[in-house]
Design a protein around this motif. Structure first.
Motif, mmCIF file in Angstrom:
data_model
loop_
_atom_site.group_PDB
_atom_site.id
_atom_site.type_symbol
_atom_site.label_atom_id
_atom_site.label_comp_id
_atom_site.label_asym_id
_atom_site.label_seq_id
_atom_site.Cartn_x
_atom_site.Cartn_y
_atom_site.Cartn_z
ATOM 1 N N ARG A 134 0.820 -1.219 0.000
ATOM 2 C CA ARG A 134 0.000 0.000 0.000
ATOM 3 C C ARG A 134 0.852 1.266 0.000
ATOM 4 O O ARG A 134 0.362 2.341 -0.317
ATOM 5 C CB ARG A 134 -0.936 -0.002 1.209
ATOM 6 N N ILE A 135 2.147 1.144 0.362
ATOM 7 C CA ILE A 135 3.022 2.317 0.373
ATOM 8 C C ILE A 135 3.322 2.717 -1.066
ATOM 9 O O ILE A 135 3.900 1.960 -1.825
ATOM 10 C CB ILE A 135 4.323 2.044 1.154
ATOM 11 N N GLY A 136 2.905 3.926 -1.426
ATOM 12 C CA GLY A 136 3.164 4.460 -2.758
ATOM 13 C C GLY A 136 4.214 5.550 -2.752
ATOM 14 O O GLY A 136 4.676 5.989 -3.797
ATOM 15 N N ALA A 137 4.594 6.025 -1.563
ATOM 16 C CA ALA A 137 5.585 7.090 -1.460
ATOM 17 C C ALA A 137 6.371 6.927 -0.167
ATOM 18 O O ALA A 137 5.803 6.645 0.887
ATOM 19 C CB ALA A 137 4.900 8.454 -1.470
ATOM 20 N N VAL A 138 7.676 7.094 -0.281
ATOM 21 C CA VAL A 138 8.552 7.146 0.889
ATOM 22 C C VAL A 138 9.355 8.432 0.777
ATOM 23 O O VAL A 138 9.969 8.700 -0.258
ATOM 24 C CB VAL A 138 9.511 5.938 0.959
ATOM 25 N N VAL A 139 9.314 9.231 1.828
ATOM 26 C CA VAL A 139 10.105 10.455 1.893
ATOM 27 C C VAL A 139 11.044 10.315 3.073
ATOM 28 O O VAL A 139 10.633 9.889 4.158
ATOM 29 C CB VAL A 139 9.196 11.697 2.053
ATOM 30 N N SER A 140 12.305 10.672 2.845
ATOM 31 C CA SER A 140 13.280 10.588 3.933
ATOM 32 C C SER A 140 14.068 11.886 4.036
ATOM 33 O O SER A 140 14.240 12.609 3.053
ATOM 34 C CB SER A 140 14.225 9.405 3.728
ATOM 35 N N PHE A 141 14.538 12.142 5.233
ATOM 36 C CA PHE A 141 15.407 13.272 5.530
ATOM 37 C C PHE A 141 16.581 12.730 6.316
ATOM 38 O O PHE A 141 16.390 11.980 7.288
ATOM 39 C CB PHE A 141 14.668 14.329 6.366
ATOM 40 N N VAL A 142 17.789 13.091 5.906
ATOM 41 C CA VAL A 142 18.991 12.735 6.647
ATOM 42 C C VAL A 142 19.706 14.028 7.001
ATOM 43 O O VAL A 142 20.049 14.821 6.114
ATOM 44 C CB VAL A 142 19.928 11.828 5.822
ATOM 45 N N HIS A 177 0.432 8.257 -0.655
ATOM 46 C CA HIS A 177 0.662 9.333 -1.621
ATOM 47 C C HIS A 177 1.771 10.261 -1.148
ATOM 48 O O HIS A 177 2.004 10.410 0.060
ATOM 49 C CB HIS A 177 -0.624 10.132 -1.843
ATOM 50 N N ARG A 178 2.433 10.921 -2.083
ATOM 51 C CA ARG A 178 3.607 11.735 -1.770
ATOM 52 C C ARG A 178 3.287 12.941 -0.895
ATOM 53 O O ARG A 178 4.102 13.320 -0.056
ATOM 54 C CB ARG A 178 4.313 12.177 -3.043
ATOM 55 N N GLY A 179 2.128 13.554 -1.076
ATOM 56 C CA GLY A 179 1.810 14.752 -0.295
ATOM 57 C C GLY A 179 1.838 14.495 1.201
ATOM 58 O O GLY A 179 2.446 15.243 1.957
ATOM 59 N N GLU A 180 1.158 13.413 1.598
ATOM 60 C CA GLU A 180 1.154 13.068 3.030
ATOM 61 C C GLU A 180 2.553 12.725 3.520
ATOM 62 O O GLU A 180 2.945 13.082 4.625
ATOM 63 C CB GLU A 180 0.236 11.876 3.300
#
Length: 152
Positions: free
Chosen positions: A26-34, A102-105
């Motif tokens: 169900r994961i369509g977007a992963v956003v990461s910060f390093v 989704h990427r927005g969330e």
């Protein structure tokens, strides 16, 4: 998957993101910060930075921040890994990774978590500069970043 870790050891970004995504179609977007250690801060050269924390309280504060993000956005996974101890310039300090449909969330939740982490988590930073050791003060810009998430 919701995970919070405070550790001395470095982390592998690719492995951590893979773990966050594992077995969840169900994961369509992963956003990461390093976040990494800079070699300059407030006009001074930084040779090392030492991060201290309040064990137990720190993990609880991070978990609460992740739960606040989860209450605002339909997250399918979230992870915060924060290092402590002595670190050199260019070394990784913190990872925030968020999975959502989704990427927005995902973008919003990742930014929310790091903004709150910078102001709410009990960490203390001490830098070594040519002039000697100094504690890093809280930044007004971090408070401003957090303020944009206030609910009306």
């Amino acid at each position: 998957m919701k995970q919070v870790r405070v550790q001395l050891e470095d982390f592998d970004l690719g492995a951590e993101v893979a773990a966050l995504r594992s077995d969840n179609p169900r994961i369509g977007a992963v956003v990461s910060f390093v976040g990494t250690v800079r070699d300059m801060n407030d006009g001074a050269s930084v040779s090392t930075m030492e991060l201290e924390h309040y064990p137990g309280m720190t993990e609880q504060a991070l978990a609460q921040i992740v739960e606040q993000a989860n209450a605002r956005w339909p997250l399918l996974g979230a992870m915060v890994i924060h290092r402590v101890g002595p670190l050199l310039p260019m070394e990784q300090i913190v990872l925030v990774a968020v999975g959502a449909a989704h990427r927005g969330e995902a973008f919003d939740a990742c930014e929310f978590i790091i903004d709150y982490l910078k102001t709410e988590a009990p960490f203390w930073k001490k830098e070594q500069t040519p002039e000697g050791a100094r504690w890093v003060d809280a930044r007004e810009s971090d408070d401003s970043a957090k303020a944009k998430w206030a609910t009306p």
